[in-house]
Design a protein around this motif. Structure first.
Motif, short mmCIF file in Angstrom:
data_model
loop_
_atom_site.label_atom_id
_atom_site.label_comp_id
_atom_site.label_asym_id
_atom_site.label_seq_id
_atom_site.Cartn_x
_atom_site.Cartn_y
_atom_site.Cartn_z
N ARG A 148 0.84 -1.19 0.00
CA ARG A 148 0.00 0.00 0.00
C ARG A 148 0.88 1.24 0.00
N THR A 149 0.39 2.26 -0.70
CA THR A 149 1.11 3.52 -0.75
C THR A 149 0.72 4.38 0.45
N SER A 150 1.50 5.43 0.67
CA SER A 150 1.20 6.34 1.78
C SER A 150 -0.13 7.06 1.56
N LYS A 151 -0.49 7.31 0.30
CA LYS A 151 -1.76 7.97 0.01
C LYS A 151 -2.93 7.09 0.41
N GLN A 152 -2.83 5.78 0.13
CA GLN A 152 -3.89 4.85 0.52
C GLN A 152 -4.00 4.74 2.04
N ILE A 153 -2.85 4.73 2.71
CA ILE A 153 -2.87 4.64 4.18
C ILE A 153 -3.54 5.87 4.78
N LYS A 154 -3.23 7.07 4.25
CA LYS A 154 -3.85 8.30 4.76
C LYS A 154 -5.35 8.32 4.48
N ALA A 155 -5.74 7.85 3.28
CA ALA A 155 -7.17 7.83 2.95
C ALA A 155 -7.93 6.88 3.87
N GLN A 156 -7.31 5.71 4.17
CA GLN A 156 -7.95 4.75 5.08
C GLN A 156 -8.04 5.32 6.50
N ALA A 157 -7.00 6.04 6.92
CA ALA A 157 -7.04 6.65 8.26
C ALA A 157 -8.15 7.70 8.36
N ARG A 158 -8.35 8.46 7.27
CA ARG A 158 -9.44 9.44 7.27
C ARG A 158 -10.80 8.76 7.33
N GLN A 159 -10.93 7.61 6.65
CA GLN A 159 -12.20 6.88 6.68
C GLN A 159 -12.51 6.38 8.09
N TYR A 160 -11.50 5.82 8.76
CA TYR A 160 -11.74 5.34 10.12
C TYR A 160 -12.00 6.49 11.09
N GLN A 161 -11.37 7.64 10.86
CA GLN A 161 -11.64 8.80 11.70
C GLN A 161 -13.07 9.30 11.51
N GLU A 162 -13.52 9.34 10.26
CA GLU A 162 -14.90 9.75 9.99
C GLU A 162 -15.89 8.77 10.59
N LEU A 163 -15.57 7.47 10.50
CA LEU A 163 -16.46 6.45 11.08
C LEU A 163 -16.55 6.61 12.59
N ALA A 164 -15.43 6.86 13.25
CA ALA A 164 -15.44 7.04 14.70
C ALA A 164 -16.25 8.29 15.08
N GLN A 165 -16.13 9.36 14.31
CA GLN A 165 -16.89 10.58 14.60
C GLN A 165 -18.39 10.36 14.42
N ARG A 166 -18.77 9.61 13.40
CA ARG A 166 -20.19 9.35 13.17
C ARG A 166 -20.76 8.46 14.27
N ILE A 167 -19.99 7.47 14.73
CA ILE A 167 -20.46 6.63 15.83
C ILE A 167 -20.63 7.45 17.10
N LYS A 168 -19.69 8.35 17.36
CA LYS A 168 -19.79 9.22 18.54
C LYS A 168 -20.99 10.14 18.43
N ARG A 169 -21.24 10.68 17.22
CA ARG A 169 -22.38 11.57 17.03
C ARG A 169 -23.70 10.81 17.22
N ALA A 170 -23.76 9.57 16.75
CA ALA A 170 -24.97 8.76 16.92
C ALA A 170 -25.23 8.46 18.40
N SER A 171 -24.18 8.20 19.16
CA SER A 171 -24.36 7.95 20.60
C SER A 171 -24.85 9.20 21.32
N LYS A 172 -24.35 10.38 20.94
CA LYS A 172 -24.83 11.62 21.54
C LYS A 172 -26.30 11.85 21.23
N LEU A 173 -26.70 11.59 19.98
CA LEU A 173 -28.10 11.74 19.61
C LEU A 173 -28.98 10.77 20.39
N LYS A 174 -28.45 9.57 20.66
CA LYS A 174 -29.22 8.60 21.45
C LYS A 174 -29.44 9.11 22.87
N ARG A 175 -28.42 9.73 23.46
CA ARG A 175 -28.58 10.28 24.81
C ARG A 175 -29.58 11.43 24.82
N VAL A 176 -29.55 12.28 23.79
CA VAL A 176 -30.51 13.38 23.72
C VAL A 176 -31.92 12.83 23.55
#
Length: 247
Positions: free
Chosen positions: A181-209
């Protein structure tokens, strides 16, 4: 009459002429006037002069505007707004809502938050399906480390277990060859996992509200209740309702 060629004005001549000039520096504050602070320099006076002129132009404009205003002009903003401590505030009449209107508004809030949470969870599920969490584990070279669980029977001998594990390892290596894998692919995958973690956190906050709104809506209904636990450090309180006998 004889005509002489015109001499071109060159910047180098000006530089050479200024080089021999004496540098006239501004004097500092006199020793006998040190108590009055630093002596104002020309650049400081220029800034103060421009600021003073700007304020004078602003005052002149306001005076002219006040002179030309219409005395019969009126709009409700004149009496519905005020300035408090330099902050412009608008007067709002506090409307009193009854119990039914409050329950209706809470129901609308719950429905909206539930819709947003469902929309967010669908995006999370779609991202998980697209990513499949492939490539979370990598070796030092950046190649994915694929893992596979091999199930063996207790009645099998040690040699048979080794043969089964070796066969499974060979099939795994043949089916999933490590791809560099190239460094560009690694960075793109890291951004995808970061976005996924943010969406999961946002969904949990909405559940609490959503749970908070549901609790507020439940507390507005009739019936005896008792607080069991919670309510401290941002935790959701837990209530227990007394059972009502249905006729």
């Amino acid at each position: 009459s004889r005509s002489f060629p015109k001499l071109c004005h060159m910047a180098s001549f000006d530089k050479a002429h200024k080089a021999g000039r004496k540098a006239h520096r501004e004097r500092g504050q006199l020793e006998s006037r040190k108590k009055f602070g630093l002596l104002e320099k020309g650049k400081d006076w220029k800034i103060r002069r421009e600021d003073f002129q700007k304020k004078q132009r602003r005052i002149k404009h306001l005076i002219e505007k006040a002179r030309n205003r219409n005395e019969d002009e009126f709009y409700f903003g004149m009496i519905n707004t005020r300035t408090k401590r330099g902050i412009h505030e608008q007067k709002r009449d506090a409307k009193v809502y009854n119990q039914d209107e409050m329950q209706l508004m809470l129901t609308q809030d719950v429905n909206y938050v539930e819709m947003k949470r469902t929309h967010e969870m669908r995006k999370v599920d779609r991202m998980k399906e697209e990513m499949h969490f492939i490539g979370m584990l990598h070796d030092e070279k950046g190649n994915p480390i694929n893992q596979k669980t091999v199930f063996v029977d207790e009645s099998m001998t040690k040699q048979e277990r080794k043969r089964r594990v070796a066969a499974a390892a060979a099939a795994r290596d043949f089916a999933t060859m490590p791809t560099p894998r190239t460094s560009k692919q690694i960075k793109a995958q890291a951004r995808q996992y970061q976005e996924l973690a943010q969406r999961i956190k946002r969904a949990s906050k909405l559940k609490r509200v959503e749970d908070k709104f549901q609790l507020q809506k439940k507390l507005m209904t009739k019936g005896q209740r008792q607080k069991v636990s919670g309510g401290a450090n941002g935790e959701m309180p837990v209530y227990k309702w007394k059972k009502d006998r249905k006729r």
